[in-house]
Design an enzyme around this catalytic site. Structure first.
Site, PDB file in Angstrom:
ATOM      1  N   CYS A 165       0.840  -1.195   0.000  1.00 51.44           N
ATOM      2  CA  CYS A 165       0.000   0.000   0.000  1.00 51.44           C
ATOM      3  C   CYS A 165       0.882   1.255   0.000  1.00 51.44           C
ATOM      4  O   CYS A 165       1.517   1.567  -0.996  1.00 51.44           O
ATOM      5  CB  CYS A 165      -0.964  -0.037   1.189  1.00 51.44           C
ATOM      6  SG  CYS A 165      -2.345   1.127   1.046  1.00 51.44           S
ATOM      7  N   HIS A 196      -3.468  -5.741   0.987  1.00 54.36           N
ATOM      8  CA  HIS A 196      -2.766  -5.988   2.244  1.00 54.36           C
ATOM      9  C   HIS A 196      -2.724  -7.474   2.610  1.00 54.36           C
ATOM     10  O   HIS A 196      -3.697  -7.999   3.176  1.00 54.36           O
ATOM     11  CB  HIS A 196      -3.464  -5.249   3.388  1.00 54.36           C
ATOM     12  CG  HIS A 196      -3.207  -3.794   3.439  1.00 54.36           C
ATOM     13  ND1 HIS A 196      -2.242  -3.234   4.253  1.00 54.36           N
ATOM     14  CD2 HIS A 196      -3.788  -2.757   2.785  1.00 54.36           C
ATOM     15  CE1 HIS A 196      -2.245  -1.924   4.113  1.00 54.36           C
ATOM     16  NE2 HIS A 196      -3.166  -1.605   3.219  1.00 54.36           N
TER      17      HIS A 196
END
Length: 220
Positions: free
Chosen positions: A87, A195
């Protein structure tokens, strides 16, 4: 096996990554502050976690890419150490020119937070070998600037060289060619918006992220 998670001012997934790596691989994990100029010896994996490094001022990841520790992260990558940016970490790697392209504002100009289904495009990298013949994974995303952009020539090269590793089944942010994750030419630096650190146990909704961490440390 040893891993390090870099902590920037504004990181909020550093401990998530530490916990995920420890529970899925048993590796020893050090949290390393961004101002450090020396990394722990003998690392097998370095993770740049999600969050809002430096409050996302200027551009996401731009200020973090100039942190003192990044000199050592680049040197480690040059030696062949595996480096994963998740991210915000993906944004940092692009700003540091360790990966091509850039992460732009989401196409809808809104923050997106949801579970996404991914295609494992290349299961022959250090980060994805554990998926083997399995071509799907489920993880979560949470970002406002996850729209991957690169020039057509770069996109063609990434596709042709097998550097596109993950692709969205349903594009949530406008990323070019539905790209969710890529690796560098050498194959030891990866950036991804989903994630794995939020999907490493069934109780979290998916354990598919565990395979990610197990793959890279098993290859060390």
């Amino acid at each position: 096996m040893k891993a390090a998670v870099i902590v920037f001012p504004g990181s909020n997934c550093d401990r998530d990554c530490k916990t995920a790596i420890e529970r899925t691989t048993g590796a020893a994990v050090d949290l390393v502050w961004h101002g450090e100029t020396v990394l722990p010896a003998g690392l097998d994996l370095i993770v740049l976690p999600g969050g809002f490094a430096y409050g996302d001022y200027l551009r996401c990841g731009a200020m973090a890419s100039l942190s003192p520790v990044m000199t050592e992260v680049k040197a480690a990558a040059d030696r062949g150490v595996a480096v994963a940016g998740i991210c915000n970490g993906f944004q940092v790697l692009c700003e540091a020119r360790m990966l091509p392209g850039a992460l732009l504002r989401n196409a809808g100009l809104k923050y997106v937070c949801e579970t996404v289904d991914l295609e494992v495009v290349n299961a022959q990298t250090r980060f994805t070998a554990g998926y083997r013949d399995r071509r799907e994974a489920r993880m979560t995303i949470g970002h406002g600037e996850g729209n991957y952009f690169a020039e057509d020539e770069t996109l063609e090269r990434l596709e042709g060289e097998g550097q596109v590793v993950f692709r969205y089944r349903k594009n949530p942010n406008g990323s070019a060619r539905d790209i969710a994750g890529i690796v560098n030419e050498r194959g030891n630096v990866l950036g991804m918006m989903p994630h794995p650190d939020r999907a490493f146990e069934a109780e979290l909704g998916s354990a598919d992220g565990a395979v990610f961490f197990q793959s890279v440390l098993a290859s060390a």
